[in-house]
Design a protein around this motif. Structure first.
Motif, PDB file in Angstrom:
ATOM      1  N   PRO A 257       0.776  -1.241   0.000  1.00  0.00           N
ATOM      2  CA  PRO A 257       0.000   0.000   0.000  1.00  0.00           C
ATOM      3  C   PRO A 257       0.811   1.297   0.000  1.00  0.00           C
ATOM      4  CG  PRO A 257      -1.003  -1.586   1.477  1.00  0.00           C
ATOM      5  CD  PRO A 257       0.308  -2.180   1.030  1.00  0.00           C
ATOM      6  N   ASN A 258       2.055   1.249   0.473  1.00  0.00           N
ATOM      7  CA  ASN A 258       2.862   2.466   0.537  1.00  0.00           C
ATOM      8  C   ASN A 258       3.831   2.641  -0.619  1.00  0.00           C
ATOM      9  OD1 ASN A 258       1.779   3.379   3.051  1.00  0.00           O
ATOM     10  ND2 ASN A 258       2.933   1.747   4.015  1.00  0.00           N
ATOM     11  N   GLY A 259       3.852   1.691  -1.566  1.00  0.00           N
ATOM     12  CA  GLY A 259       4.771   1.861  -2.681  1.00  0.00           C
ATOM     13  C   GLY A 259       5.060   0.575  -3.421  1.00  0.00           C
ATOM     14  N   ALA A 260       5.983   0.694  -4.360  1.00  0.00           N
ATOM     15  CA  ALA A 260       6.435  -0.436  -5.168  1.00  0.00           C
ATOM     16  C   ALA A 260       7.956  -0.482  -5.099  1.00  0.00           C
ATOM     17  CB  ALA A 260       5.972  -0.289  -6.611  1.00  0.00           C
ATOM     18  N   TYR A 261       8.495  -1.682  -5.012  1.00  0.00           N
ATOM     19  CA  TYR A 261       9.927  -1.886  -4.859  1.00  0.00           C
ATOM     20  C   TYR A 261      10.390  -2.809  -5.974  1.00  0.00           C
ATOM     21  CZ  TYR A 261       8.473   0.150  -0.544  1.00  0.00           C
ATOM     22  OH  TYR A 261       7.894   0.995   0.368  1.00  0.00           O
ATOM     23  N   HIS A 262      11.308  -2.327  -6.785  1.00  0.00           N
ATOM     24  CA  HIS A 262      11.740  -3.015  -8.001  1.00  0.00           C
ATOM     25  C   HIS A 262      13.118  -3.642  -7.828  1.00  0.00           C
ATOM     26  CE1 HIS A 262       8.494  -1.195 -10.419  1.00  0.00           C
ATOM     27  NE2 HIS A 262       8.607  -0.233  -9.524  1.00  0.00           N
ATOM     28  N   GLY A 263      13.216  -4.930  -8.143  1.00  0.00           N
ATOM     29  CA  GLY A 263      14.499  -5.614  -8.117  1.00  0.00           C
ATOM     30  C   GLY A 263      14.819  -6.224  -6.766  1.00  0.00           C
ATOM     31  N   ARG A 264      15.743  -7.179  -6.802  1.00  0.00           N
ATOM     32  CA  ARG A 264      16.114  -7.906  -5.586  1.00  0.00           C
ATOM     33  C   ARG A 264      16.691  -7.008  -4.506  1.00  0.00           C
ATOM     34  NH1 ARG A 264      19.116 -12.782  -8.768  1.00  0.00           N
ATOM     35  NH2 ARG A 264      17.264 -14.031  -9.258  1.00  0.00           N
ATOM     36  N   ASP A 265      17.504  -6.020  -4.898  1.00  0.00           N
ATOM     37  CA  ASP A 265      18.118  -5.148  -3.893  1.00  0.00           C
ATOM     38  C   ASP A 265      17.064  -4.360  -3.120  1.00  0.00           C
ATOM     39  OD1 ASP A 265      20.633  -6.035  -4.638  1.00  0.00           O
ATOM     40  OD2 ASP A 265      21.091  -4.256  -5.847  1.00  0.00           O
ATOM     41  N   GLU A 266      16.081  -3.822  -3.828  1.00  0.00           N
ATOM     42  CA  GLU A 266      15.025  -3.040  -3.169  1.00  0.00           C
ATOM     43  C   GLU A 266      14.121  -3.939  -2.343  1.00  0.00           C
ATOM     44  OE1 GLU A 266      13.917   0.462  -2.811  1.00  0.00           O
ATOM     45  OE2 GLU A 266      16.089   0.256  -2.877  1.00  0.00           O
ATOM     46  N   ILE A 267      13.825  -5.134  -2.841  1.00  0.00           N
ATOM     47  CA  ILE A 267      13.010  -6.067  -2.067  1.00  0.00           C
ATOM     48  C   ILE A 267      13.751  -6.464  -0.798  1.00  0.00           C
ATOM     49  CG2 ILE A 267      12.003  -8.397  -2.055  1.00  0.00           C
ATOM     50  CD1 ILE A 267      11.404  -7.887  -5.106  1.00  0.00           C
ATOM     51  N   ASP A 268      15.036  -6.711  -0.902  1.00  0.00           N
ATOM     52  CA  ASP A 268      15.857  -7.030   0.260  1.00  0.00           C
ATOM     53  C   ASP A 268      15.833  -5.870   1.257  1.00  0.00           C
ATOM     54  OD1 ASP A 268      17.650  -8.315   1.959  1.00  0.00           O
ATOM     55  OD2 ASP A 268      19.393  -7.919   0.692  1.00  0.00           O
ATOM     56  N   ARG A 269      16.017  -4.668   0.765  1.00  0.00           N
ATOM     57  CA  ARG A 269      16.036  -3.488   1.649  1.00  0.00           C
ATOM     58  C   ARG A 269      14.717  -3.326   2.391  1.00  0.00           C
ATOM     59  NH1 ARG A 269      14.211   1.366   2.041  1.00  0.00           N
ATOM     60  NH2 ARG A 269      13.157   1.339   0.027  1.00  0.00           N
ATOM     61  N   ILE A 270      13.584  -3.374   1.658  1.00  0.00           N
ATOM     62  CA  ILE A 270      12.294  -3.133   2.310  1.00  0.00           C
ATOM     63  C   ILE A 270      11.922  -4.294   3.231  1.00  0.00           C
ATOM     64  CG2 ILE A 270      10.767  -4.013   0.494  1.00  0.00           C
ATOM     65  CD1 ILE A 270      10.217  -0.876   2.685  1.00  0.00           C
ATOM     66  N   ALA A 271      12.282  -5.521   2.873  1.00  0.00           N
ATOM     67  CA  ALA A 271      12.017  -6.659   3.766  1.00  0.00           C
ATOM     68  C   ALA A 271      12.768  -6.476   5.083  1.00  0.00           C
ATOM     69  CB  ALA A 271      12.400  -7.973   3.100  1.00  0.00           C
ATOM     70  N   GLY A 272      13.996  -5.979   5.017  1.00  0.00           N
ATOM     71  CA  GLY A 272      14.767  -5.707   6.230  1.00  0.00           C
ATOM     72  C   GLY A 272      14.161  -4.600   7.063  1.00  0.00           C
ATOM     73  N   VAL A 273      13.698  -3.553   6.401  1.00  0.00           N
ATOM     74  CA  VAL A 273      13.048  -2.434   7.110  1.00  0.00           C
ATOM     75  C   VAL A 273      11.791  -2.925   7.814  1.00  0.00           C
ATOM     76  CG1 VAL A 273      11.787  -0.264   6.750  1.00  0.00           C
ATOM     77  CG2 VAL A 273      14.011  -0.614   5.638  1.00  0.00           C
ATOM     78  N   ILE A 274      10.974  -3.683   7.103  1.00  0.00           N
ATOM     79  CA  ILE A 274       9.719  -4.186   7.683  1.00  0.00           C
ATOM     80  C   ILE A 274      10.016  -5.103   8.865  1.00  0.00           C
ATOM     81  CG2 ILE A 274       7.734  -5.688   7.245  1.00  0.00           C
ATOM     82  CD1 ILE A 274       7.747  -4.507   4.344  1.00  0.00           C
ATOM     83  N   LYS A 275      10.940  -6.031   8.701  1.00  0.00           N
ATOM     84  CA  LYS A 275      11.251  -6.965   9.785  1.00  0.00           C
ATOM     85  C   LYS A 275      11.835  -6.243  10.991  1.00  0.00           C
ATOM     86  CE  LYS A 275      11.425 -11.009  11.632  1.00  0.00           C
ATOM     87  NZ  LYS A 275      10.183 -11.576  12.161  1.00  0.00           N
ATOM     88  N   ALA A 276      12.618  -5.202  10.784  1.00  0.00           N
ATOM     89  CA  ALA A 276      13.219  -4.459  11.890  1.00  0.00           C
ATOM     90  C   ALA A 276      12.169  -3.760  12.753  1.00  0.00           C
ATOM     91  CB  ALA A 276      14.226  -3.444  11.352  1.00  0.00           C
ATOM     92  N   THR A 277      11.003  -3.462  12.188  1.00  0.00           N
ATOM     93  CA  THR A 277       9.956  -2.799  12.972  1.00  0.00           C
ATOM     94  C   THR A 277       9.281  -3.747  13.953  1.00  0.00           C
ATOM     95  OG1 THR A 277       8.193  -3.190  11.356  1.00  0.00           O
ATOM     96  CG2 THR A 277       9.477  -1.143  11.120  1.00  0.00           C
ATOM     97  N   HIS A 278       9.399  -5.045  13.733  1.00  0.00           N
ATOM     98  CA  HIS A 278       8.800  -6.048  14.625  1.00  0.00           C
ATOM     99  C   HIS A 278       9.594  -7.353  14.536  1.00  0.00           C
ATOM    100  CE1 HIS A 278       7.029  -7.461  10.873  1.00  0.00           C
ATOM    101  NE2 HIS A 278       6.513  -6.273  10.716  1.00  0.00           N
ATOM    102  N   PRO A 279      10.821  -7.346  15.083  1.00  0.00           N
ATOM    103  CA  PRO A 279      11.710  -8.503  14.908  1.00  0.00           C
ATOM    104  C   PRO A 279      11.189  -9.810  15.493  1.00  0.00           C
ATOM    105  CG  PRO A 279      12.647  -6.925  16.457  1.00  0.00           C
ATOM    106  CD  PRO A 279      11.439  -6.283  15.861  1.00  0.00           C
ATOM    107  N   ASP A 280      10.297  -9.758  16.470  1.00  0.00           N
ATOM    108  CA  ASP A 280       9.805 -11.000  17.063  1.00  0.00           C
ATOM    109  C   ASP A 280       8.540 -11.527  16.389  1.00  0.00           C
ATOM    110  OD1 ASP A 280       8.327  -8.808  18.144  1.00  0.00           O
ATOM    111  OD2 ASP A 280       7.637 -10.097  19.775  1.00  0.00           O
ATOM    112  N   PHE A 281       7.935 -10.756  15.501  1.00  0.00           N
ATOM    113  CA  PHE A 281       6.698 -11.197  14.853  1.00  0.00           C
ATOM    114  C   PHE A 281       6.957 -12.391  13.952  1.00  0.00           C
ATOM    115  CE2 PHE A 281       3.606  -7.352  14.802  1.00  0.00           C
ATOM    116  CZ  PHE A 281       3.772  -7.187  16.159  1.00  0.00           C
TER     117      PHE A 281
END
Length: 120
Positions: A42-66
């Motif tokens: 809902p907040n955007g589009a992420y193109h390519g493996r590097d961007e997917i890796d970056r955003i997955a890390g950002v998302i996981k860092a917001t709730h590392p135990d989830f």
């Protein structure tokens, strides 16, 4: 043996967006995503493996135990599929829910579409 759409859906959920270790996450991204894949949320589009890796890390860092838990087995149709899931801290009620839709090309994820769902 080629991975099934269901396997790719679950690997995306657990091995990419559910993985806290950046080395393991990147290895999974290399294995399941096309290099030109796109992740839409809902907040955007992420193109390519590097961007997917970056955003997955950002998302996981917001709730590392989830942890992500599928609500039912993934569904497949042609070169696409979906899985509904909830996420939250183990032993607690889910914090949020969603549905991932993917399109597969040449046995790898070409696109992921994330929709957030209302918790019941």
């Amino acid at each position: 043996m080629s991975p099934t759409v269901s396997t790719l859906l679950l690997r995306n959920l657990h091995d990419v967006f559910g993985e806290i270790d950046p080395v393991r996450r990147r290895k999974a991204i290399e294995e399941v995503f096309h290099e030109d894949a796109v992740f839409y949320e809902p907040n955007g589009a992420y193109h390519g493996r590097d961007e997917i890796d970056r955003i997955a890390g950002v998302i996981k860092a917001t709730h590392p135990d989830f942890q992500y838990q599928p609500l039912s087995p993934p569904e497949e149709m042609g070169d696409g599929g979906r899985v509904q899931w909830v996420s939250g801290s183990p032993g607690k009620p889910p914090a949020y829910a969603g549905t991932d839709f993917i399109i597969v090309r040449d046995d790898k994820i070409a696109a992921v579409y994330l929709f957030f769902d209302k918790l019941s």
